[in-house]
Motif scaffolding. Structure first.
Motif: not given
Length: 182
Positions: A34-35, A38, A41-42, A56-57, A67-68, A82-84
């Motif tokens: 997940g990180a 993320q 994505l970031e 973010f968050e 997530d963003c 969502d980044s999952k």
């Protein structure tokens, strides 16, 4: 001299294999994966958009934490990303051998993917606050390609639920469009 060159090459190979094991460890751990998603994505959002155009968050009014959130004026409103991604089922699908194992892995992939799309649709589409569609970011081009090539019903279901499925490449195209709008 040749032994020294071989020894140097062997050290490079050993270092690369350790890095690959480290990446595999990250992707096999749900929290680390997940990180990873993320962070990807970031990086992409941060490279494409000005800092005031996203958060973010971000916590939505319904209590869901996205997530963003790409900030756009209404309409369309903020775009939730969502980044999952369902990696376990995808890995089982890639590793399956034999028809029975492949059918079981395909079912698991469809189930996990559908559950995730439904969760995004239910949590991140907030009338008056977000756009009427959200984004499911798959930080892997391979999973994106698998879904589009072999599971068109999943992609169609995501579209019906107003969830756009994007890979790193398609997310950049989307973000460039957002930047043009801004």
């Amino acid at each position: 001299e040749r032994l020294a060159v071989i020894d140097s090459a062997q050290k490079n190979i050993t270092e690369l294999s350790q890095q690959m094991v480290g990446l595999q460890d990250i992707l096999s751990n749900k929290q680390a994966r997940g990180a990873f998603g993320q962070v990807r994505l970031e990086d992409l959002v941060g490279d494409a958009l000005p800092p005031n155009a996203y958060a973010f968050e971000h916590t939505l009014s319904n209590g869901a934490r996205v997530d963003c959130l790409v900030r756009l004026p209404s309409p369309p409103g903020g775009i939730a990303i969502d980044s999952k991604f369902p990696l376990e089922a995808y890995r089982a699908l890639r590793a399956s051998s034999g028809d029975a194992e492949k059918v079981q892995a395909e079912r698991a992939f469809k189930r996990d993917f559908s559950i995730h799309v439904k969760a995004i649709s239910d949590k991140y589409l907030v009338p008056g606050e977000t756009a009427d569609w959200a984004v499911m970011f798959l930080p892997s081009e391979a999973i994106y390609a698998e879904a589009h090539a072999n599971f068109p019903a999943l992609v169609d279901d995501a579209h019906r639920r107003r969830v756009a499925i994007v890979s790193p490449t398609t997310l950049m195209a989307t973000l460039n469009t957002v930047r043009a709008i801004l």
